[in-house]
Design an enzyme around this catalytic site. Sequence first.
Site, mmCIF file in Angstrom:
data_model
loop_
_atom_site.group_PDB
_atom_site.id
_atom_site.type_symbol
_atom_site.label_atom_id
_atom_site.label_comp_id
_atom_site.label_asym_id
_atom_site.label_seq_id
_atom_site.Cartn_x
_atom_site.Cartn_y
_atom_site.Cartn_z
ATOM 1 N NE ARG A 27 -2.428 -7.402 -4.044
ATOM 2 C CZ ARG A 27 -3.165 -7.758 -3.010
ATOM 3 N NH1 ARG A 27 -2.593 -8.045 -1.882
ATOM 4 N NH2 ARG A 27 -4.473 -7.844 -3.111
ATOM 5 C CG HIS A 85 -1.985 -0.957 1.319
ATOM 6 N ND1 HIS A 85 -2.247 -1.694 2.443
ATOM 7 C CD2 HIS A 85 -2.906 -1.332 0.402
ATOM 8 C CE1 HIS A 85 -3.284 -2.487 2.235
ATOM 9 N NE2 HIS A 85 -3.703 -2.292 0.991
ATOM 10 C CB SER A 114 -4.666 -6.181 4.632
ATOM 11 O OG SER A 114 -4.200 -4.954 4.153
ATOM 12 C CE LYS A 125 -11.105 -7.252 1.696
ATOM 13 N NZ LYS A 125 -9.977 -6.368 1.311
HETATM 14 O O1 PNS Z 1 -8.810 -2.592 0.357
HETATM 15 P P1 PNS Z 1 -10.111 -3.091 -0.222
HETATM 16 O O2 PNS Z 1 -10.888 -3.864 0.819
HETATM 17 O O3 PNS Z 1 -9.884 -3.879 -1.474
HETATM 18 O O4 PNS Z 1 -10.956 -1.782 -0.623
HETATM 19 C C1 PNS Z 1 -12.245 -1.905 -1.159
HETATM 20 C C2 PNS Z 1 -13.044 -0.628 -0.947
HETATM 21 C C3 PNS Z 1 -13.130 -0.308 0.542
HETATM 22 C C4 PNS Z 1 -12.348 0.526 -1.652
HETATM 23 C C5 PNS Z 1 -14.486 -0.868 -1.543
HETATM 24 O O5 PNS Z 1 -15.095 -1.899 -0.825
HETATM 25 C C6 PNS Z 1 -15.365 0.381 -1.506
HETATM 26 O O6 PNS Z 1 -15.229 1.237 -2.361
HETATM 27 N N1 PNS Z 1 -16.259 0.482 -0.485
HETATM 28 C C7 PNS Z 1 -17.128 1.638 -0.321
HETATM 29 C C8 PNS Z 1 -18.568 1.346 -0.764
HETATM 30 C C9 PNS Z 1 -18.797 1.763 -2.203
HETATM 31 O O7 PNS Z 1 -18.577 2.892 -2.606
HETATM 32 N N2 PNS Z 1 -19.250 0.801 -3.011
HETATM 33 C C10 PNS Z 1 -19.575 1.027 -4.410
HETATM 34 C C11 PNS Z 1 -18.357 0.882 -5.319
HETATM 35 S S1 PNS Z 1 -18.119 -0.735 -5.784
#
Ligand code: PNS
Length: 162
Positions: A95, A18, A132, A42
């Site tokens: 990745r 990150h 993570s 998650k």
């Molecule tokens: O590190 P991650 O868990 O891969 O990040 C994913 C994250 C948190 C960026 C994604 O789950 C997210 O954007 N959550 C916010 C909810 C949202 O906006 N959802 C609609 C877009 S798909």
Amino acid sequence: MPRIAVVPGSFDPVTLGHLDVIARAAAMFDEIHVLVVHNPGKTALIPFADRVALIRSSIAEAGIRGAITVTSWSVGLLVDYCTEVGATAIVKGLRGQTDLVYETPMAIVNRDLAGIETVFLLPNPEHAHVSSSLVRQVNSLGGNVRPYVPAAVARFLRPNQE
Ligand code: PNS
């Protein structure tokens, strides 16, 4: 107009992979917002406020420069935050193929919802295996996470050993 990007993620915890993406994004945009966001898929280990604090200290300890805001967002869509701060791009690290499959639908939905483009950056291959979830697993079983995370995170996860 400054070019503003949001670097979102669960950051549970922030890893060296990150940090690499954050440094690259900070060099590409006038301003970046590193945003801790809840991932509905998650179950979190580290509280939001601690995740934000760990990202801030990791950025400082790594000497990453640039206009960087670190904060969290729990009240709506990621694109709502982007619109609120005037960001035109989301930056995510890729990745490999699995990440691309996971990220593509989110990137398209975010573009549909608010016209926000997603920029994918390839991190240093040195960090290609770091996630993570792997860090959480190694830590929960008593292993040494220091090769995968900034020192601040290692201190937080294993205070008696750092
Ligand atoms: O590190 P991650 O868990 O891969 O990040 C994913 C994250 C948190 C960026 C994604 O789950 C997210 O954007 N959550 C916010 C909810 C949202 O906006 N959802 C609609 C877009 S798909």
